[in-house]
Design an enzyme around this catalytic site. Structure first.
Site, PDB file in Angstrom:
ATOM      1  CE  LYS A   1       0.223  58.354  90.669  1.00 14.98           C
ATOM      2  NZ  LYS A   1       0.772  59.139  91.801  1.00 14.98           N
TER       3      LYS A   1
ATOM      4  CE1 TYR B   1       2.112  56.166  88.538  1.00 19.04           C
ATOM      5  CE2 TYR B   1       0.847  56.979  86.663  1.00 19.04           C
ATOM      6  CZ  TYR B   1       1.688  57.209  87.738  1.00 19.04           C
ATOM      7  OH  TYR B   1       2.105  58.497  88.008  1.00 19.04           O
TER       8      TYR B   1
ATOM      9  CB  VAL C   1       5.324  56.164 101.579  1.00 16.97           C
ATOM     10  CG1 VAL C   1       5.895  57.567 101.675  1.00 16.97           C
ATOM     11  CG2 VAL C   1       5.359  55.631 100.147  1.00 16.97           C
TER      12      VAL C   1
END
Length: 242
Positions: A154, A150, A59
């Site tokens: 998110k 992270y 991706v």
């Protein structure tokens, strides 16, 4: 279509649940060729009546994303549901974190999700229907040491979900997200210390981590007509407060 669905994590569990709920054609993607082939075989054995295909794709590569979407569209006759499950984590303090480590996590977890949404909306919006489900994390809401990259990614997925959902709703396409706390699977066990995982799991109200199928169940709810009035929501899959 489900990204990062090889192995035994949330993506594979979501793929299995989709077949159990009656999906007639399923495309999964991953960057691990052997694991992807094994996952396709397992899914096909679990649902002989369905069509299952695996596409090797990353991706972070726009060409891969376009090829994945085109192949999935051709295989399914038009993708009705996309689950963006691809993500990358790691543990590092801000002081010790390199630009490459920061960028790698954001490129997979946030920008990769953006690329997939953009590519699928170009297919779904003209049809006037479709569902996209993003995998966020409770770290998008709360803090944890060594998780700045992270958590930032998110939190970005949550904001992307809300903004893209408003645009897509005008065309009859629904976008929502799930936000798990801790769901134990083999890949997580390899990338995080056992002591940390045990500590995090012990903080949950049930004193344990989630099973991957418990997260997948919420994804199936968001994929179904039972959530037909939900747009831009981020649903916490956690047994504690976000």
């Amino acid at each position: 279509m489900i990204t990062a669905a090889a192995g035994g994590g949330i993506g594979f569990s979501a793929a299995l649940r989709a077949l159990e709920e009656g999906a007639s054609a399923l495309v999964i993607s991953d960057i691990h060729e052997r694991r992807l082939a094994e996952a396709v075989d397992k899914l096909q054995q679990a649902a002989p009546q369905a069509k299952v295909s695996g596409v090797l794709a990353n991706v972070t590569d726009e060409a891969d994303v376009q090829r994945l979407v085109d192949e999935a569209e051709a295989f399914t006759g038009g993708v009705d549901i996309l689950i963006n499950n691809a993500g990358l984590g790691g543990s590092k303090t801000v002081v010790e974190m390199s630009d490459q480590e920061w960028n790698s996590v954001l490129d997979v977890s946030l920008t990769g999700t953006f690329r997939m949404i953009r590519a699928m909306l170009k297919k779904m919006q003209p049809r006037g229907a479709g569902v996209i489900i993003n995998n966020a994390s409770v770290l998008g809401w709360r803090a944890q040491k060594e998780q700045a990259h992270y958590a930032a990614a998110k939190a970005g997925v949550m904001a992307l979900t809300r903004c893209a959902a408003l645009e897509a709703a005008e065309y009859g396409v629904r976008i929502n997200a799930v936000s798990p706390s801790i769901a134990l699977h083999d890949f997580l066990k390899k990338t995080a210390p056992a002591e940390l995982l045990e500590k995090l799991a012990s903080r949950e109200a049930f004193g344990r981590a989630a099973e991957v199928w418990e997260v997948a169940n919420v994804m199936m709810f968001l994929a179904s007509d039972y959530s037909s009035y939900m747009v831009g929501e981020v649903v916490s899959v956690s047994s504690q407060r976000a």
